[in-house]
Motif scaffolding. Structure first.
Motif, PDB file in Angstrom:
ATOM      1  N   VAL A   1      29.683  27.862   1.771  1.00  0.00           N
ATOM      2  CA  VAL A   1      29.641  26.490   1.226  1.00  0.00           C
ATOM      3  C   VAL A   1      30.807  25.763   1.802  1.00  0.00           C
ATOM      4  O   VAL A   1      31.866  25.659   1.154  1.00  0.00           O
ATOM      5  CB  VAL A   1      29.680  26.699  -0.319  1.00  0.00           C
ATOM      6  CG1 VAL A   1      29.459  25.135  -0.988  1.00  0.00           C
ATOM      7  CG2 VAL A   1      28.684  27.592  -0.888  1.00  0.00           C
ATOM      8  N   GLU A   2      30.504  25.146   2.921  1.00  0.00           N
ATOM      9  CA  GLU A   2      31.625  24.484   3.690  1.00  0.00           C
ATOM     10  C   GLU A   2      32.206  23.339   2.970  1.00  0.00           C
ATOM     11  O   GLU A   2      33.536  23.201   3.247  1.00  0.00           O
ATOM     12  CB  GLU A   2      30.866  23.938   5.144  1.00  0.00           C
ATOM     13  CG  GLU A   2      30.564  25.118   5.873  1.00  0.00           C
ATOM     14  CD  GLU A   2      31.522  25.982   6.398  1.00  0.00           C
ATOM     15  OE1 GLU A   2      32.781  25.610   6.694  1.00  0.00           O
ATOM     16  OE2 GLU A   2      31.272  26.775   7.358  1.00  0.00           O
ATOM     17  N   HIS A   3      31.458  22.422   2.495  1.00  0.00           N
ATOM     18  CA  HIS A   3      32.252  21.297   1.829  1.00  0.00           C
ATOM     19  C   HIS A   3      32.943  21.470   0.860  1.00  0.00           C
ATOM     20  O   HIS A   3      33.699  20.691   0.284  1.00  0.00           O
ATOM     21  CB  HIS A   3      30.943  20.157   1.384  1.00  0.00           C
ATOM     22  CG  HIS A   3      30.088  20.827   0.206  1.00  0.00           C
ATOM     23  ND1 HIS A   3      28.869  21.616   0.759  1.00  0.00           N
ATOM     24  CD2 HIS A   3      29.892  20.303  -0.861  1.00  0.00           C
ATOM     25  CE1 HIS A   3      28.473  21.735  -0.253  1.00  0.00           C
ATOM     26  NE2 HIS A   3      28.903  20.981  -1.342  1.00  0.00           N
ATOM     27  N   LYS A   4      33.005  22.601   0.103  1.00  0.00           N
ATOM     28  CA  LYS A   4      33.871  23.127  -1.053  1.00  0.00           C
ATOM     29  C   LYS A   4      34.610  24.372  -0.551  1.00  0.00           C
ATOM     30  O   LYS A   4      35.486  24.645  -1.610  1.00  0.00           O
ATOM     31  CB  LYS A   4      32.975  23.715  -2.264  1.00  0.00           C
ATOM     32  CG  LYS A   4      31.838  22.755  -2.719  1.00  0.00           C
ATOM     33  CD  LYS A   4      32.660  21.932  -3.574  1.00  0.00           C
ATOM     34  CE  LYS A   4      31.685  20.932  -4.215  1.00  0.00           C
ATOM     35  NZ  LYS A   4      32.329  20.084  -5.361  1.00  0.00           N
ATOM     36  N   ARG A   5      34.711  24.642   0.835  1.00  0.00           N
ATOM     37  CA  ARG A   5      35.624  25.535   1.471  1.00  0.00           C
ATOM     38  C   ARG A   5      35.512  26.859   0.387  1.00  0.00           C
ATOM     39  O   ARG A   5      36.458  27.730   0.190  1.00  0.00           O
ATOM     40  CB  ARG A   5      36.957  25.092   1.271  1.00  0.00           C
ATOM     41  CG  ARG A   5      37.365  23.892   2.381  1.00  0.00           C
ATOM     42  CD  ARG A   5      38.568  23.777   2.858  1.00  0.00           C
ATOM     43  NE  ARG A   5      39.286  24.973   3.390  1.00  0.00           N
ATOM     44  CZ  ARG A   5      39.106  25.479   4.659  1.00  0.00           C
ATOM     45  NH1 ARG A   5      38.044  25.360   5.237  1.00  0.00           N
ATOM     46  NH2 ARG A   5      39.521  26.630   4.655  1.00  0.00           N
ATOM     47  N   ALA A   6      34.364  27.399   0.327  1.00  0.00           N
ATOM     48  CA  ALA A   6      34.137  28.659  -0.455  1.00  0.00           C
ATOM     49  C   ALA A   6      32.991  29.448   0.450  1.00  0.00           C
ATOM     50  O   ALA A   6      32.188  29.089   1.173  1.00  0.00           O
ATOM     51  CB  ALA A   6      33.510  28.363  -1.830  1.00  0.00           C
TER      52      ALA A   6
ATOM     53  N   ASP B   1      23.730  24.240  -8.506  1.00  0.00           N
ATOM     54  CA  ASP B   1      24.818  23.106  -8.970  1.00  0.00           C
ATOM     55  C   ASP B   1      26.123  23.642  -8.270  1.00  0.00           C
ATOM     56  O   ASP B   1      26.806  24.610  -8.389  1.00  0.00           O
ATOM     57  CB  ASP B   1      25.051  23.223 -10.692  1.00  0.00           C
ATOM     58  CG  ASP B   1      25.935  22.117 -10.886  1.00  0.00           C
ATOM     59  OD1 ASP B   1      26.911  21.462 -10.339  1.00  0.00           O
ATOM     60  OD2 ASP B   1      26.314  22.271 -12.081  1.00  0.00           O
ATOM     61  N   HIS B   2      26.390  22.505  -7.128  1.00  0.00           N
ATOM     62  CA  HIS B   2      27.638  22.873  -6.259  1.00  0.00           C
ATOM     63  C   HIS B   2      28.711  22.626  -7.224  1.00  0.00           C
ATOM     64  O   HIS B   2      29.813  23.046  -6.554  1.00  0.00           O
ATOM     65  CB  HIS B   2      27.546  21.943  -5.044  1.00  0.00           C
ATOM     66  CG  HIS B   2      26.459  22.424  -3.956  1.00  0.00           C
ATOM     67  ND1 HIS B   2      25.235  22.386  -3.994  1.00  0.00           N
ATOM     68  CD2 HIS B   2      26.900  23.032  -2.939  1.00  0.00           C
ATOM     69  CE1 HIS B   2      24.534  22.882  -3.042  1.00  0.00           C
ATOM     70  NE2 HIS B   2      25.525  23.363  -2.572  1.00  0.00           N
ATOM     71  N   ARG B   3      28.950  22.065  -8.296  1.00  0.00           N
ATOM     72  CA  ARG B   3      30.196  22.020  -8.775  1.00  0.00           C
ATOM     73  C   ARG B   3      30.838  23.374  -9.535  1.00  0.00           C
ATOM     74  O   ARG B   3      31.932  23.456  -9.794  1.00  0.00           O
ATOM     75  CB  ARG B   3      30.024  21.083 -10.310  1.00  0.00           C
ATOM     76  CG  ARG B   3      29.728  19.702  -9.917  1.00  0.00           C
ATOM     77  CD  ARG B   3      29.419  18.849 -11.219  1.00  0.00           C
ATOM     78  NE  ARG B   3      28.003  19.382 -11.840  1.00  0.00           N
ATOM     79  CZ  ARG B   3      27.657  19.067 -13.032  1.00  0.00           C
ATOM     80  NH1 ARG B   3      28.139  17.997 -13.623  1.00  0.00           N
ATOM     81  NH2 ARG B   3      26.437  19.591 -13.484  1.00  0.00           N
TER      82      ARG B   3
END
Length: 179
Positions: free
Chosen positions: A128-133, A174-176
């Protein structure tokens, strides 16, 4: 093979198809908030779905090998062999990343025994690149075990089919979740 159901993971932020008869480890012991852990009721197979901080290797094969080697280290494995690494693309059109998949085997000594158990590892990495996860799905499938719970060829094949169903169906709703 057990029938599959869609399970809500991490409070519904992720969904995936999984065998209906799995035991949620959280009903038996404490599980960290960053993990979902399930066990097969009739064998020693376990499934761990874990949210981790993104590891440094940027190439997909290096990243999943890092996670595989980390598990080998945590399990005090005396051997760790990677059989294959591939990508299962997400072609559904949603925001779930494609899965980087690894198949391997680890020799894991248990309870101070001299002969290690043979554990097949099926692993999927969703970056999950945009969340660095990194979302990591791991099936631990014992095929040689000193204390039972192992599966034969048929059980190994069924576990692999369940793993592939889970990986192909996994959807981040939910990407949150990856704050």
């Amino acid at each position: 093979m057990a029938s599959l159901i869609t399970r809500e993971l991490f409070g519904g932020a992720i969904t995936a198809s999984m065998p209906a008869n799995l035991v949620d480890a959280a009903t038996l012991r404490q599980v960290p908030d960053s993990q979902e852990v399930f066990m097969y009721p009739d064998s020693g197979i376990s499934i761990i779905i874990e949210i981790l901080e993104r590891v440094e290797p940027s190439h997909f094969e290096d990243a999943i090998r890092f996670h595989f080697n980390s598990i080998a280290h945590d399990n005090s494995a005396v051997s760790a062999t990677v059989d294959a690494v591939t990508v299962i693309p997400n072609d559904r059109g949603d925001d779930t990343p494609s899965a980087i998949v690894l198949f391997g085997v680890q020799g894991v000594p248990k309870f101070n025994r001299t002969t290690p158990d043979e554990v097949h590892i099926f692993m999927a990495l969703f970056r999950v690149e945009h969340k660095r996860a990194d979302l990591v799905v791991t099936f631990n499938v014992p095929t040689v075990s000193q204390d039972g719970g192992m599966v034969g060829k048929e059980g190994l094949d069924a576990a692999q089919a369940n793993f592939e169903s889970l990986v192909r169906s996994l959807r981040i709703v939910d990407h949150r979740l990856f704050a």
